[in-house]
Design an enzyme around this catalytic site. Structure first.
Site, mmCIF file in Angstrom:
data_model
loop_
_atom_site.group_PDB
_atom_site.id
_atom_site.type_symbol
_atom_site.label_atom_id
_atom_site.label_comp_id
_atom_site.label_asym_id
_atom_site.label_seq_id
_atom_site.Cartn_x
_atom_site.Cartn_y
_atom_site.Cartn_z
ATOM 1 N N VAL A 19 24.697 -2.558 -94.895
ATOM 2 C CA VAL A 19 25.795 -3.188 -95.634
ATOM 3 C C VAL A 19 27.013 -3.189 -94.709
ATOM 4 C CG1 VAL A 19 27.251 -3.081 -97.698
ATOM 5 C CG2 VAL A 19 24.853 -2.383 -97.822
ATOM 6 N N HIS A 33 25.545 3.309 -99.255
ATOM 7 C CA HIS A 33 24.748 4.279 -100.026
ATOM 8 C C HIS A 33 24.431 3.714 -101.421
ATOM 9 C CE1 HIS A 33 26.997 7.160 -97.289
ATOM 10 N NE2 HIS A 33 25.734 7.486 -97.075
#
Ligand code: PAF
Length: 279
Positions: free
Chosen positions: A176, A37
Site C-alpha cells: 500500500v 497493515h
C-alpha cells in the site's frame, strides 16, 4: 475485539472458534499500524472466519539497539485502528511471554540470509523466523498474511514453512502506497516533510526500471537506477538489484523472461527505507 496478552489466554479465546471448525487468518505485526497493515487485516478477513493480529516489537530481529529503542509503540491508537478494521482478536504479549533466558535459535536460510536485507542486517532474518515460529505455534493459523513491501521476508517465511513443514499457507498482499508512491511503513513517521518528498523518487525509479525492462541490459537497469537515485537530493543508496522472484537469485540475461523483481534499500533523513516492484 478481544485482546490476549498471554499464550494461554490466546488459546482459550481461540478454542471455541477452533472447535466450530472456523478458519483462522493471522496478521503478525510490530504495531505502529498504518493503511498497509489494515489492508492485510482486510485481506485476512476474505481468507478466513477469524482474524488474529499480533503486535510485538521483536527484540531479536533488530541489529541496532537504537532502532529497537526508537521503534514507535502507539498501542492505544493501534487498538482503535484494529477495532475499526473489525479485527477479531489482538495478541499483544510482553517480551518475557515470548522469550526465555538465553534462548538459542538457528534456521538454515541458505542464500536468503546472504543477500540484500540478509547481508545488510546480519541476524535479522534469524530473529524474524525465531519469533514467527513462536507466533505460529501460539496462534496455529490456517493462513498468515504478509505485505509485499518486505518481499525478502516473505521468501524467508516461505522457506521456513517449507523446511519445517508448518501446517499453514501464506498470503502475499500488495504494497500500500502513500499518494506520492512512497510505500507505507511504520518508519515513515520519522521522515521530515522534505525527506518524505525526496523518498518518493524510489518508487519512480522502480517504475522506470519496470518500463525499461525490455530496453536495457540487466546491468544497465541496475546501474542506471543507482545513478538516478544517487543523483536525487537527500538519498543514499544501500542497494538496488533485479532478482528472480521465485529463486531470489540475481537476474541475468537468461532469466529475463521469468518473473523478476527490483528491490532497493535507501537512506533518507537517517531513516532506512526498503521497497520493491514486480517487473
Ligand atoms: O514485518 C514485520 O512487521 C515483522 O518482521 C514481523 C513479521 C511481525 C515479525 O516480527
Amino acid at each position: 475485539m478481544e485482546i490476549a496478552n498471554t499464550k494461554i489466554s490466546l488459546r482459550q479465546l481461540l478454542e471455541p472458534h477452533r472447535s466450530k471448525g472456523c478458519r483462522i487468518a493471522f496478521v503478525p505485526t510490530m504495531g505502529a499500524l498504518h493503511e498497509g497493515h489494515l489492508a492485510l487485516v482486510n485481506q485476512a478477513k476474505q481468507l478466513a472466519d477469524i482474524v488474529v493480529c499480533s503486535i510485538f516489537v521483536n527484540p531479536t530481529q533488530f541489529n541496532d539497539p537504537k532502532d529497537l529503542e526508537k521503534y514507535p509503540r502507539p498501542i492505544e491508537h493501534d487498538i482503535s485502528l484494529l477495532q475499526s478494521a473489525h479485527c477479531d482478536l489482538l495478541f499483544h504479549p510482553a517480551v518475557d511471554e515470548m522469550y526465555g533466558l538465553a534462548e538459542r535459535w538457528h534456521l538454515d536460510l541458505g542464500h536468503l540470509e546472504q543477500v540484500l536485507e540478509g547481508l545488510h542486517r546480519p541476524g535479522h532474518f534469524q530473529g524474524v523466523t525465531q519469533i514467527l515460529k513462536k507466533l505460529f505455534d501460539a496462534v496455529r493459523p490456517d493462513v498468515a498474511c504478509f505485505g509485499q513491501k518486505d518481499f525478502q521476508q516473505y521468501k524467508v517465511v516461505e522457506h521456513m514453512v517449507d523446511k519445517l513443514k508448518l501446517p499453514l499457507t501464506l498470503a502475499l498482499c500488495p504494497t500500500v502506497r502513500e499518494p506520492g508512491g512512497l510505500a507505507m511503513s511504520s518508519r515513515n513517521v520519522r521522515l521530515t516533510p522534505e525527506g518524505r518528498k525526496q523518498a518518493q523518487q524510489l518508487y519512480r525509479t522502480l517504475q522506470q526500471t519496470q518500463a525499461d525492462l525490455h530496453r536495457k541490459s540487466m546491468d544497465a537497469l541496475r546501474t542506471d537506477a543507482i545513478r538516478v537515485l544517487e543523483g536525487s537530493p537527500g538519498i543514499q543508496v544501500e542497494y538496488f538489484e533485479v532478482y528472480q522472484a521465485e529463486s531470489f537469485k540475481a537476474a541475468d540475461e537468461t532469466s529475463r523472461n521469468g518473473q523478476l523483481v527490483a528491490l532497493a534499500a535507501i537512506w533518507v533523513d537517517g531513516v532506512r527505507l526498503i521497497d520493491n516492484l514486480l517487473l
